[in-house]
Write a protein that holds these residues in place. Structure first.
Motif, short mmCIF file in Angstrom:
data_model
loop_
_atom_site.label_atom_id
_atom_site.label_comp_id
_atom_site.label_asym_id
_atom_site.label_seq_id
_atom_site.Cartn_x
_atom_site.Cartn_y
_atom_site.Cartn_z
N CYS A 155 82.18 54.52 80.75
CA CYS A 155 80.58 53.64 80.47
C CYS A 155 81.13 52.72 79.05
CB CYS A 155 81.20 55.04 79.59
SG CYS A 155 80.02 56.70 80.20
N THR A 196 71.00 49.24 74.55
CA THR A 196 70.82 50.12 75.67
C THR A 196 73.02 50.66 75.88
OG1 THR A 196 69.35 49.86 76.33
CG2 THR A 196 70.35 51.24 77.72
N VAL A 201 75.02 54.00 74.53
CA VAL A 201 76.18 54.43 75.05
C VAL A 201 77.05 55.34 74.43
CG1 VAL A 201 77.89 52.97 75.15
CG2 VAL A 201 77.56 53.51 76.71
N PHE A 204 75.46 58.77 73.95
CA PHE A 204 75.19 59.55 75.40
C PHE A 204 76.82 60.12 76.21
CE2 PHE A 204 76.08 58.48 79.73
CZ PHE A 204 75.20 58.83 80.56
N TRP A 207 77.10 63.13 74.30
CA TRP A 207 75.62 63.96 75.10
C TRP A 207 75.96 64.29 76.17
CZ3 TRP A 207 72.95 63.23 79.05
CH2 TRP A 207 72.24 64.54 79.98
N THR A 208 76.89 63.57 77.03
CA THR A 208 77.68 64.41 78.38
C THR A 208 79.12 65.01 78.21
OG1 THR A 208 79.07 62.23 78.26
CG2 THR A 208 76.94 62.31 79.79
#
Length: 272
Positions: A155, A196, A201, A204, A207-208
């Motif tokens: 990521c 973004t 990131v 994100f 969250w993952t």
């Protein structure tokens, strides 16, 4: 893996030198500051493209965000390390030649500790960013992770997606296309991609992690070791700072163009 380090040590300095030679031949009216600056941007765009591609491969290959691994993570970290060192050198050269062009001949007649100090003072955040990646995050990635978290490293690789567009914007200004539709569209892409891939990131990734282990997003940080949260904050903080600078610059350009149109000077280029 040592081969990846050697390849990087050949590719990035070699590409930088090649770009300088080609640009000197193609744009004879450019100063050495122009040549070095654009060369640095081109190499930066190439590295960022490699990083983004590596990140996409790693992220799409790791179904388990903690325990799945991919050889590209360590391989690309070693391959990209010489780029970081080369980029520091290129940034210094760009600073040095730009100051000479501005007429600071007494201070910039030749390379010295004084010119290096002036560069470090002016570009301290970028220098610190590169140094932290080289001296802290690279050893952590290679030696102290115990093979965990390749998904998250992927990521972070993808965070480089915005860099080629930033480089394109600088090159368009250098070529005199700063008051064109292409430059404005690229500016919008820069803002969207930066926000973004360099800021969103981070939520994100949290969250993952929370989705895999059944943890609500707002509680994920409490389930992670302190050093993981601190490391993410250290990386995120300069991204937020640079995004604010991008917003301010975009606003300045917009206001200048608006004043130009209002004053009837539609063909006047907008410089920064």
């Amino acid at each position: 893996m040592l081969a990846a380090l050697v390849y990087g040590a050949v590719v990035f300095p070699g590409l930088f030198c090649s770009c300088r030679k080609l640009l000197r031949s193609a744009f004879t009216q450019w100063t050495e500051a122009d040549v070095v600056s654009v060369s640095e941007r081109l190499v930066s765009a190439v590295h960022a493209s490699f990083a983004t591609a590596a990140g996409v491969i790693v992220v799409t290959s790791c179904r388990d965000v903690m325990y799945d691994s991919h050889w590209l993570v360590n391989g690309f970290v070693l391959f990209g390390a010489p780029y970081m060192a080369n980029d520091l050198y290129a940034m210094y050269l760009s600073h040095y030649h730009t100051q000479k062009v501005k007429g600071h001949a007494s201070s910039y007649g030749r390379h010295s500790l004084q010119t290096v100090k002036a560069f470090l003072i002016k570009e301290w955040m970028l220098v610190l960013h590169h140094a932290v990646l080289l001296l802290i995050f690279m050893p952590i990635t290679l030696f102290f992770r115990r093979g965990l978290g390749d998904f998250f490293i992927g990521c972070l690789f993808m965070a480089e997606f915005s860099t080629p567009f930033i480089s394109i914007g600088k090159i368009l200004i250098q070529l005199g296309f700063d008051d064109t539709l292409l430059h404005r569209i690229n500016g919008i892409v820069v803002l969207l991609s930066f926000f973004t891939c360099r800021i969103l990131v981070f939520p994100f990734m949290y969250w993952t992690y929370g989705r895999q282990f059944g943890i609500p997003l707002h509680r994920v940080a409490l389930h992670l070791p302190l050093h993981c949260n601190v490391g993410n904050l250290v990386i995120l903080a300069p991204q937020i700072y640079w995004f604010i600078l991008l917003l301010k610059k975009a606003n300045r350009l917009y206001l200048r163009q608006r004043r130009g149109r209002g004053g009837g000077h539609k063909d006047k280029p907008c410089t920064d």
